[in-house]
Write a protein that holds these residues in place. Sequence first.
Motif, PDB file in Angstrom:
ATOM      1  N   LEU A 109       0.829  -1.207   0.000  1.00 48.71           N
ATOM      2  CA  LEU A 109       0.000   0.000   0.000  1.00 48.71           C
ATOM      3  C   LEU A 109       0.863   1.256   0.000  1.00 48.71           C
ATOM      4  N   LYS A 110       1.915   1.270   0.815  1.00 48.07           N
ATOM      5  CA  LYS A 110       2.797   2.431   0.858  1.00 48.07           C
ATOM      6  C   LYS A 110       3.494   2.638  -0.476  1.00 48.07           C
ATOM      7  N   GLN A 111       3.893   1.536  -1.108  1.00 49.90           N
ATOM      8  CA  GLN A 111       4.531   1.642  -2.423  1.00 49.90           C
ATOM      9  C   GLN A 111       3.555   2.221  -3.440  1.00 49.90           C
ATOM     10  N   LYS A 112       2.311   1.751  -3.379  1.00 49.28           N
ATOM     11  CA  LYS A 112       1.280   2.252  -4.300  1.00 49.28           C
ATOM     12  C   LYS A 112       1.084   3.752  -4.120  1.00 49.28           C
ATOM     13  N   ASN A 113       1.024   4.214  -2.863  1.00 54.44           N
ATOM     14  CA  ASN A 113       0.845   5.643  -2.595  1.00 54.44           C
ATOM     15  C   ASN A 113       2.014   6.461  -3.117  1.00 54.44           C
ATOM     16  N   ARG A 114       3.232   5.981  -2.876  1.00 51.62           N
ATOM     17  CA  ARG A 114       4.411   6.725  -3.334  1.00 51.62           C
ATOM     18  C   ARG A 114       4.441   6.807  -4.863  1.00 51.62           C
ATOM     19  N   GLU A 115       4.140   5.704  -5.523  1.00 50.45           N
ATOM     20  CA  GLU A 115       4.179   5.705  -6.988  1.00 50.45           C
ATOM     21  C   GLU A 115       3.098   6.610  -7.568  1.00 50.45           C
ATOM     22  N   GLN A 116       1.914   6.636  -6.945  1.00 52.11           N
ATOM     23  CA  GLN A 116       0.854   7.502  -7.458  1.00 52.11           C
ATOM     24  C   GLN A 116       1.223   8.965  -7.321  1.00 52.11           C
ATOM     25  N   VAL A 117       1.806   9.347  -6.187  1.00 54.85           N
ATOM     26  CA  VAL A 117       2.237  10.737  -6.007  1.00 54.85           C
ATOM     27  C   VAL A 117       3.326  11.080  -7.019  1.00 54.85           C
ATOM     28  N   GLY A 118       4.258  10.152  -7.246  1.00 58.67           N
ATOM     29  CA  GLY A 118       5.297  10.390  -8.239  1.00 58.67           C
ATOM     30  C   GLY A 118       4.729  10.557  -9.638  1.00 58.67           C
ATOM     31  N   ARG A 119       3.746   9.726  -9.978  1.00 61.50           N
ATOM     32  CA  ARG A 119       3.120   9.824 -11.300  1.00 61.50           C
ATOM     33  C   ARG A 119       2.404  11.162 -11.457  1.00 61.50           C
ATOM     34  N   LEU A 120       1.661  11.573 -10.425  1.00 59.56           N
ATOM     35  CA  LEU A 120       0.945  12.849 -10.483  1.00 59.56           C
ATOM     36  C   LEU A 120       1.915  14.027 -10.571  1.00 59.56           C
ATOM     37  N   ALA A 121       3.050  13.914  -9.892  1.00 54.50           N
ATOM     38  CA  ALA A 121       4.040  14.996  -9.946  1.00 54.50           C
ATOM     39  C   ALA A 121       4.576  15.160 -11.367  1.00 54.50           C
ATOM     40  N   LEU A 122       4.847  14.052 -12.042  1.00 56.06           N
ATOM     41  CA  LEU A 122       5.347  14.142 -13.411  1.00 56.06           C
ATOM     42  C   LEU A 122       4.265  14.635 -14.361  1.00 56.06           C
ATOM     43  N   GLU A 123       3.012  14.248 -14.109  1.00 56.38           N
ATOM     44  CA  GLU A 123       1.913  14.788 -14.917  1.00 56.38           C
ATOM     45  C   GLU A 123       1.831  16.307 -14.747  1.00 56.38           C
ATOM     46  N   HIS A 124       2.033  16.764 -13.519  1.00 57.37           N
ATOM     47  CA  HIS A 124       2.009  18.209 -13.255  1.00 57.37           C
ATOM     48  C   HIS A 124       3.162  18.902 -13.976  1.00 57.37           C
ATOM     49  N   LEU A 125       4.341  18.304 -13.951  1.00 57.57           N
ATOM     50  CA  LEU A 125       5.484  18.870 -14.669  1.00 57.57           C
ATOM     51  C   LEU A 125       5.204  18.929 -16.165  1.00 57.57           C
ATOM     52  N   ASN A 126       4.624  17.862 -16.706  1.00 55.85           N
ATOM     53  CA  ASN A 126       4.276  17.829 -18.127  1.00 55.85           C
ATOM     54  C   ASN A 126       3.262  18.916 -18.476  1.00 55.85           C
ATOM     55  N   ALA A 127       2.234  19.039 -17.621  1.00 60.31           N
ATOM     56  CA  ALA A 127       1.164  20.005 -17.899  1.00 60.31           C
ATOM     57  C   ALA A 127       1.688  21.428 -17.868  1.00 60.31           C
ATOM     58  N   THR A 128       2.523  21.748 -16.895  1.00 61.55           N
ATOM     59  CA  THR A 128       3.028  23.115 -16.789  1.00 61.55           C
ATOM     60  C   THR A 128       4.076  23.409 -17.854  1.00 61.55           C
ATOM     61  N   ALA A 129       4.626  22.365 -18.475  1.00 65.37           N
ATOM     62  CA  ALA A 129       5.615  22.580 -19.537  1.00 65.37           C
ATOM     63  C   ALA A 129       4.955  22.835 -20.887  1.00 65.37           C
ATOM     64  N   GLN A 130       3.652  22.504 -21.000  1.00 62.96           N
ATOM     65  CA  GLN A 130       2.949  22.678 -22.267  1.00 62.96           C
ATOM     66  C   GLN A 130       2.363  24.085 -22.348  1.00 62.96           C
ATOM     67  N   PRO A 131       2.421  24.734 -23.511  1.00 61.26           N
ATOM     68  CA  PRO A 131       1.823  26.064 -23.656  1.00 61.26           C
ATOM     69  C   PRO A 131       0.311  25.986 -23.603  1.00 61.26           C
ATOM     70  N   LYS A 132      -0.311  26.989 -22.978  1.00 57.72           N
ATOM     71  CA  LYS A 132      -1.765  27.055 -22.973  1.00 57.72           C
ATOM     72  C   LYS A 132      -2.264  27.398 -24.368  1.00 57.72           C
ATOM     73  N   TYR A 133      -3.503  26.992 -24.646  1.00 64.76           N
ATOM     74  CA  TYR A 133      -4.072  27.212 -25.971  1.00 64.76           C
ATOM     75  C   TYR A 133      -4.064  28.703 -26.297  1.00 64.76           C
ATOM     76  N   GLY A 134      -3.491  29.028 -27.433  1.00 65.47           N
ATOM     77  CA  GLY A 134      -3.455  30.417 -27.877  1.00 65.47           C
ATOM     78  C   GLY A 134      -2.335  31.242 -27.302  1.00 65.47           C
ATOM     79  N   HIS A 135      -1.455  30.593 -26.507  1.00 64.82           N
ATOM     80  CA  HIS A 135      -0.347  31.321 -25.888  1.00 64.82           C
ATOM     81  C   HIS A 135       0.969  30.647 -26.238  1.00 64.82           C
ATOM     82  N   ALA A 136       1.955  31.441 -26.579  1.00 63.44           N
ATOM     83  CA  ALA A 136       3.291  30.889 -26.815  1.00 63.44           C
ATOM     84  C   ALA A 136       3.921  30.548 -25.475  1.00 63.44           C
TER      85      ALA A 136
END
Length: 323
Positions: A109-136
Amino acid sequence: MDESNLPAPEAKPGFLEWLADRFGLPFALPKLALPQTIKNADKALGRLIAAGVDNVSGRIERNSAIRGGKTEAELKVIKAAASQLAAQSKTDPTLVERALEYTFGETVLKQKNREQVGRLALEHLNATAQPKYGHARSPESDATAEIDDDWLNAFSDHVSSKSDADIQTLWAKILANEIRKPRSFSLQSLRLLADLSADDARLLHDKILPLVVSGHVIFSEGLPDLTDFIRAQELGVVSGAAGIGLSWNVGLTPGSVLLPISGGQIVVNVPKETTVHIPAMMLTRFGGELLKLSNDYSPAPNDYVERLRRFFEGSGLKAYRIP
């Protein structure tokens, strides 16, 4: 021997690449020229998922050995260990077996929690690295330091017990920010955050942090029940919820002064240098670090902005809100 004809040594993949290639796990960063940020992400995920082994080949060998044990073998280990421990401690073997099964389950269970937080953190990094629609996309700066080992150890310990989806998202944002800007969230704040429940997190996000004006939350006769603010003080987010003698001394210089608030800014037209004294609670370091984690707070209520405006008008100043 002519070394020029020898094949170049094989480049070892980063931990995130190895995870994606070997197990198809969605741990991947965008291809950005941010070497220290990528290195921090690799290190952080290595700590969360594989306890921070630095050598990638060592990770692979160890993980392969672990994955080689099937369910049947694991059960044999549990039973054998239970029998041995029971004999040594004169305890019922079935009790020891249940304890070992609990330990195994808790570890998973602890491993599952750590991996999910890690996955969400990388998703957040990916999302903030992408330009918003209509913005450079503006160039993103690389991390200027390596993420701290002690910080990662504390973070890993805390997130192991976080199974609530909203809380995992909050911790993931903290990790993503720390990967980009090490030392942006203190160890002390991590300890305070560890005691934050999902209800507490929603209270702060929905009712407290949207009211912050330049690090303060104002008092006035029109404020509703102070229970929420007292709870925020108990959580270490604000100080002065009792309202005893706390004052925000706003020093203003001539011109148009902008005070940030959720949903826009307060503009104060100042004809001459002056100081306005406003009864207020002060945001703590922990509160300030929480405030920076999100930009999706609801706009400050109109009646709250109106009360703030009246404080300035009482000192002969014109104030209004702009988006």
